[in-house]
Design a protein around this motif. Structure first.
Motif, PDB file in Angstrom:
ATOM      1  N   ILE A 150     -28.723  88.472  45.280  1.00  0.00           N
ATOM      2  CA  ILE A 150     -28.965  88.174  46.688  1.00  0.00           C
ATOM      3  C   ILE A 150     -27.636  87.858  47.357  1.00  0.00           C
ATOM      4  O   ILE A 150     -26.896  86.988  46.916  1.00  0.00           O
ATOM      5  N   ASP A 151     -27.342  88.570  48.428  1.00  0.00           N
ATOM      6  CA  ASP A 151     -26.138  88.302  49.205  1.00  0.00           C
ATOM      7  C   ASP A 151     -26.529  88.238  50.687  1.00  0.00           C
ATOM      8  O   ASP A 151     -27.711  88.252  51.029  1.00  0.00           O
ATOM      9  N   TRP A 153     -26.239  90.444  53.037  1.00  0.00           N
ATOM     10  CA  TRP A 153     -26.944  91.646  53.477  1.00  0.00           C
ATOM     11  C   TRP A 153     -28.425  91.597  53.091  1.00  0.00           C
ATOM     12  O   TRP A 153     -29.292  92.033  53.848  1.00  0.00           O
ATOM     13  N   SER A 154     -28.700  91.068  51.901  1.00  0.00           N
ATOM     14  CA  SER A 154     -30.089  90.955  51.450  1.00  0.00           C
ATOM     15  C   SER A 154     -30.893  90.062  52.372  1.00  0.00           C
ATOM     16  O   SER A 154     -32.037  90.367  52.713  1.00  0.00           O
ATOM     17  N   TRP A 155     -30.296  88.931  52.765  1.00  0.00           N
ATOM     18  CA  TRP A 155     -30.998  88.016  53.675  1.00  0.00           C
ATOM     19  C   TRP A 155     -31.196  88.663  55.042  1.00  0.00           C
ATOM     20  O   TRP A 155     -32.235  88.485  55.682  1.00  0.00           O
ATOM     21  N   LEU A 157     -31.522  91.940  55.633  1.00  0.00           N
ATOM     22  CA  LEU A 157     -32.607  92.911  55.465  1.00  0.00           C
ATOM     23  C   LEU A 157     -33.962  92.211  55.378  1.00  0.00           C
ATOM     24  O   LEU A 157     -34.950  92.654  55.970  1.00  0.00           O
ATOM     25  N   PHE A 158     -34.014  91.102  54.630  1.00  0.00           N
ATOM     26  CA  PHE A 158     -35.241  90.326  54.525  1.00  0.00           C
ATOM     27  C   PHE A 158     -35.701  89.853  55.908  1.00  0.00           C
ATOM     28  O   PHE A 158     -36.872  89.972  56.257  1.00  0.00           O
ATOM     29  N   SER A 178     -35.453 100.262  55.108  1.00  0.00           N
ATOM     30  CA  SER A 178     -34.806  99.363  54.152  1.00  0.00           C
ATOM     31  C   SER A 178     -34.068 100.158  53.079  1.00  0.00           C
ATOM     32  O   SER A 178     -32.953  99.783  52.675  1.00  0.00           O
ATOM     33  N   GLY A 182     -30.153 100.015  52.448  1.00  0.00           N
ATOM     34  CA  GLY A 182     -29.640  99.697  51.119  1.00  0.00           C
ATOM     35  C   GLY A 182     -28.645 100.725  50.630  1.00  0.00           C
ATOM     36  O   GLY A 182     -27.610 100.383  50.052  1.00  0.00           O
ATOM     37  N   TYR A 186     -24.965  99.459  49.983  1.00  0.00           N
ATOM     38  CA  TYR A 186     -24.629  99.254  48.581  1.00  0.00           C
ATOM     39  C   TYR A 186     -24.194 100.507  47.831  1.00  0.00           C
ATOM     40  O   TYR A 186     -23.825 100.415  46.658  1.00  0.00           O
TER      41      TYR A 186
END
Length: 189
Positions: A150-151, A153-155, A157-158, A178, A182, A186
């Motif tokens: 989790i970084d 970018w993940s938060w 996107l969430f 999404s 991603g 990434y």
């Protein structure tokens, strides 16, 4: 011996995994990553992701994938055997209980004790789902290279998907967007 351990682990998961696949994730993670160290948290997170996007229940999909991965450690020919063993073991308790309970369920459906037991299990299921989410977000493993995936970018996107859910955006569109995000974020890694 490894196939027997795999069978017993997934049999235990099948017997004690009430509440569906997401509630079983913490049990699966404990057996696969913590207890037997068959894979890392990062590999387990990948299994969860693949199990979510493939048709079928997440517990069965993850059992098949983990079984194949663990069996393949013994040699290429054992991958399929491992997937069959794990999938059969996770399904066996449910199949057995459904055969036994189906006969008596209609008579016991309105029983106060049965209703109380079902009502008592609801908070446990919610807690197990929350535990699975926390284990994926904050893995506690000492394995080298096993880091939190989790970084920022993940938060982001969430948050975008959560906002899209509240605004009733088509779930398929959110999955496609999404995936595209991603890949854009990434892919070089």
């Amino acid at each position: 011996m490894l196939l027997l351990q795999l069978f017993l682990s997934y049999l235990k998961i099948g017997f004690f995994g009430f509440g569906g696949g997401y509630a079983m994730l913490s049990l699966i993670q404990n057996e696969v990553v913590v207890r037997h160290a068959w894979m890392t948290n990062a590999q387990f997170a990948d299994i969860v992701a693949v199990s979510q996007i493939t048709p079928g229940p997440i517990a069965i999909n993850s059992a098949t994938y983990v079984g194949y991965t663990v069996g393949a450690q013994m040699g290429p020919a054992y991958g399929v055997a491992g997937s069959l063993v794990a999938t059969f073991a996770v399904c066996l308790p449910s199949l057995t209980l459904m055969i036994l309970v189906a006969r008596f369920f209609l008579r016991l459906k309105n029983n106060r004790l049965v209703e109380g037991a079902m009502r008592g299990m609801r908070p446990v299921v919610i807690g197990m789902i929350a535990a699975a989410a926390l284990l994926l977000i904050f893995p506690h493993s000492d394995a080298p290279g096993d880091r939190n995936f989790i970084d920022a970018w993940s938060w982001l996107l969430f948050g975008g998907v959560l906002a899209g859910s509240w605004r009733k955006v088509n779930p398929i569109l959110m999955i496609v967007l999404s995936a595209a995000a991603g890949i854009a974020i990434y892919y070089p890694y």
